[in-house]
Design an enzyme around this catalytic site. Structure first.
Site, short mmCIF file in Angstrom:
data_model
loop_
_atom_site.label_atom_id
_atom_site.label_comp_id
_atom_site.label_asym_id
_atom_site.label_seq_id
_atom_site.Cartn_x
_atom_site.Cartn_y
_atom_site.Cartn_z
N ASP A 156 -13.50 12.97 7.79
CA ASP A 156 -13.26 14.39 8.01
C ASP A 156 -14.56 15.05 8.43
O ASP A 156 -15.55 14.99 7.71
CB ASP A 156 -12.72 15.04 6.73
CG ASP A 156 -12.08 16.39 6.99
OD1 ASP A 156 -11.80 16.71 8.17
OD2 ASP A 156 -11.87 17.14 6.03
N HIS A 176 -15.77 28.32 10.31
CA HIS A 176 -15.35 27.83 8.99
C HIS A 176 -16.57 27.49 8.13
O HIS A 176 -16.64 27.89 6.96
CB HIS A 176 -14.46 26.59 9.14
CG HIS A 176 -14.11 25.93 7.84
ND1 HIS A 176 -13.29 26.53 6.91
CD2 HIS A 176 -14.51 24.74 7.29
CE1 HIS A 176 -13.17 25.73 5.85
NE2 HIS A 176 -13.90 24.65 6.06
N GLU A 200 -5.76 23.24 4.92
CA GLU A 200 -6.82 23.36 5.92
C GLU A 200 -6.20 23.02 7.27
O GLU A 200 -5.66 21.92 7.46
CB GLU A 200 -8.00 22.42 5.61
CG GLU A 200 -8.82 22.92 4.43
CD GLU A 200 -10.16 22.22 4.26
OE1 GLU A 200 -10.28 21.05 4.66
OE2 GLU A 200 -11.09 22.86 3.72
N GLU A 209 -6.25 21.69 10.63
CA GLU A 209 -7.13 20.77 11.36
C GLU A 209 -6.33 20.02 12.41
O GLU A 209 -5.10 20.00 12.39
CB GLU A 209 -7.76 19.73 10.41
CG GLU A 209 -8.49 20.36 9.22
CD GLU A 209 -9.41 19.40 8.48
OE1 GLU A 209 -9.77 18.35 9.06
OE2 GLU A 209 -9.77 19.71 7.34
N GLN A 253 -12.63 21.36 -6.09
CA GLN A 253 -13.68 21.14 -5.09
C GLN A 253 -14.99 21.82 -5.46
O GLN A 253 -16.06 21.23 -5.41
CB GLN A 253 -13.19 21.66 -3.73
CG GLN A 253 -14.17 21.49 -2.58
CD GLN A 253 -13.70 22.18 -1.29
OE1 GLN A 253 -12.59 22.71 -1.23
NE2 GLN A 253 -14.53 22.16 -0.27
CA CA Z 1 -11.17 19.27 5.67
#
Ligand code: CA
Length: 421
Positions: A132, A139, A205, A207, A246
């Site tokens: 990733d 961001h 997220e 993506e 996180q």
């Molecule tokens: Ca990510």
């Protein structure tokens, strides 16, 4: 121009207006049906899935010299492994077979066309390794402001290399797979010890990811010029994130259990060939990057992206409209950087872009940013507020390109949140 991309082409299969899947797309996927539960390879046109195993059985691909097993494999890896000469030849053949005027083939269509609502789309790739990246400057700046220091939101390395980490491949799931809210260790109050329980700050997220289409040898580095030869195509990617897990776990080694519980991919891999007409310049990179990251040509793509949250009951709301073209680091730079130390890539590896945010709040690619860590909740059509995701919420990601009357899309990446165990 690639023949199969010609905007003038039309199919004998009816393609609804604003479909993601005109004859110029022809993405690849894996599906099965209730009457034939064996996974097999397919493409899509309009609202129909095209069974490529059956087309192969009808000897429509005979001269392409592709093993029968490739069409009945459970994943696209073996097909992609054949290399771009063969995968291109198949896409071109499909374009010919599905073109208007090919009445001979349309008479056989009951053998290989399935309405999309009558099939199950499966995970298209057996993902070996998942990386990733963190390629959106908007961001990275937003997260830097929220998690660290608004004065120094970007860390000193950010404009010099495409930052990334190695993710978890085992929990990459097909669109439609329910997502169980993860349990984990968090520290909601910095004055008190940490606690264990269901994440309270569950997020998506927005993506996209590319699929590696050609392996590299250990010790081999790929230049930005060669990089696209090693990329088969792209799909939508929702990198589900538990922000409370996180933020407590990530120092000093980066994301771990706050990310690894699940990531959702869209079912169709759209080839780089199909995306070719939608190339755009990337943002100016200042300061200049090191020579191994410099590139020529256009390697960003104009792909409009959106995220909808649909509560268990009632209407949904589009909470983000972003674009893949905003990315500071392009896919060629990502692949060149990934191989710059000689780490080898395998066919079926997946490299995600990182959350794709734009400059405006309505283009932010995560709830963390949209609600500014919960301080500015989003109001849903039923009046309820969202700081982060609730149990029962369904997150739907969509993406498409449009130019010269041709619209090429990715379909949807969908996941519904279930209560924690
Ligand atoms: Ca990510």
């Amino acid at each position: 121009m690639i023949d199969a991309n010609n905007p003038a082409l039309e199919s004998w299969v009816e393609v609804p207006e604003n479909s993601d899947f005109p004859i110029q797309n022809l993405p690849f996927g894996i599906f099965r049906t209730p009457t034939n539960p064996a996974p097999r390879m397919c493409t899509r046109i309009g609202d129909f899935v095209v069974d490529l195993a059956v087309m192969n059985y009808l000897s429509l691909f005979e001269d392409l010299e592709i093993d029968n097993d490739v069409f009945t494999a459970s994943y696209l890896n073996d097909f992609i492994q054949l290399g771009k000469t063969k995968t291109r030849a198949l896409r071109n053949r499909l374009s010919n077979l599905l073109q208007k005027g090919n009445e001979e083939i349309s008479n056989l269509s009951w053998h290989f066309l399935h309405p999309i609502d009558k099939v199950e789309m499966l995970l298209p790739i057996k993902v070996g390794d998942y990386t990733d990246f963190y390629s959106s400057i908007e961001h990275a700046t937003n997260v830097g402001c929220l998690f660290r220091d608004p004065e120094n939101a970007l860390l000193p390395n950010w404009k010099h290399l495409p930052v990334g980490y190695h993710g978890r491949a085992s929990s990459i799931v097909a669109s439609g797979t329910p997502i169980t809210r993860p349990n984990g260790q968090t520290r909601p109050n910095s004055e008190e010890p940490p606690v264990f329980g269901p994440s309270k700050l569950l997020d998506f997220e927005l993506e996209m990811a590319f699929i590696v289409g050609r392996e590299t040898k250990l010790g081999q580095s790929v230049s930005t010029t060669e990089a696209e030869d090693y990329i088969f195509g792209m799909l939508l990617f929702n990198d589900w994130s538990a922000r409370d897990i996180q933020s407590w776990e990530y120092v000093p080694l980066g994301p771990f259990l706050g990310k690894s519980f699940a990531s959702t991919v869209s079912p169709w891999i759209v080839t780089l060939d199909a995306l070719d007409p939608f190339r755009v310049e990337g943002p100016v990179q200042d300061p200049a990057v090191l020579p191994y990251l410099q590139y020529e040509g256009k390697h960003n793509f104009d792909i409009a992206l959106e995220v909808e949250i649909k509560p268990e009951k009632g209407a949904g709301k589009v909470v983000s409209q972003s674009n893949f073209k905003f990315l500071y680091w392009n896919i060629c730079q990502q692949l060149a950087h990934h191989t710059s130390n000689g780490c080898n890539l395998n066919v079926g590896d997946l490299c995600a872009s990182g959350t794709i945010s734009g400059k405006d709040v309505n283009s932010y690619g995560s709830m963390l940013e949209i609600t500014w860590r919960g301080t500015k909740p989003v109001q849903m059509p039923d009046g309820s507020l969202r700081k982060f995701l609730h149990d029962g919420d369904t997150v739907i990601m969509r993406g498409h390109c449009a130019k010269n009357g041709v619209r090429i899309g990715f379909g949807e990446a969908v996941g519904t949140i279930l209560a924690a165990h």
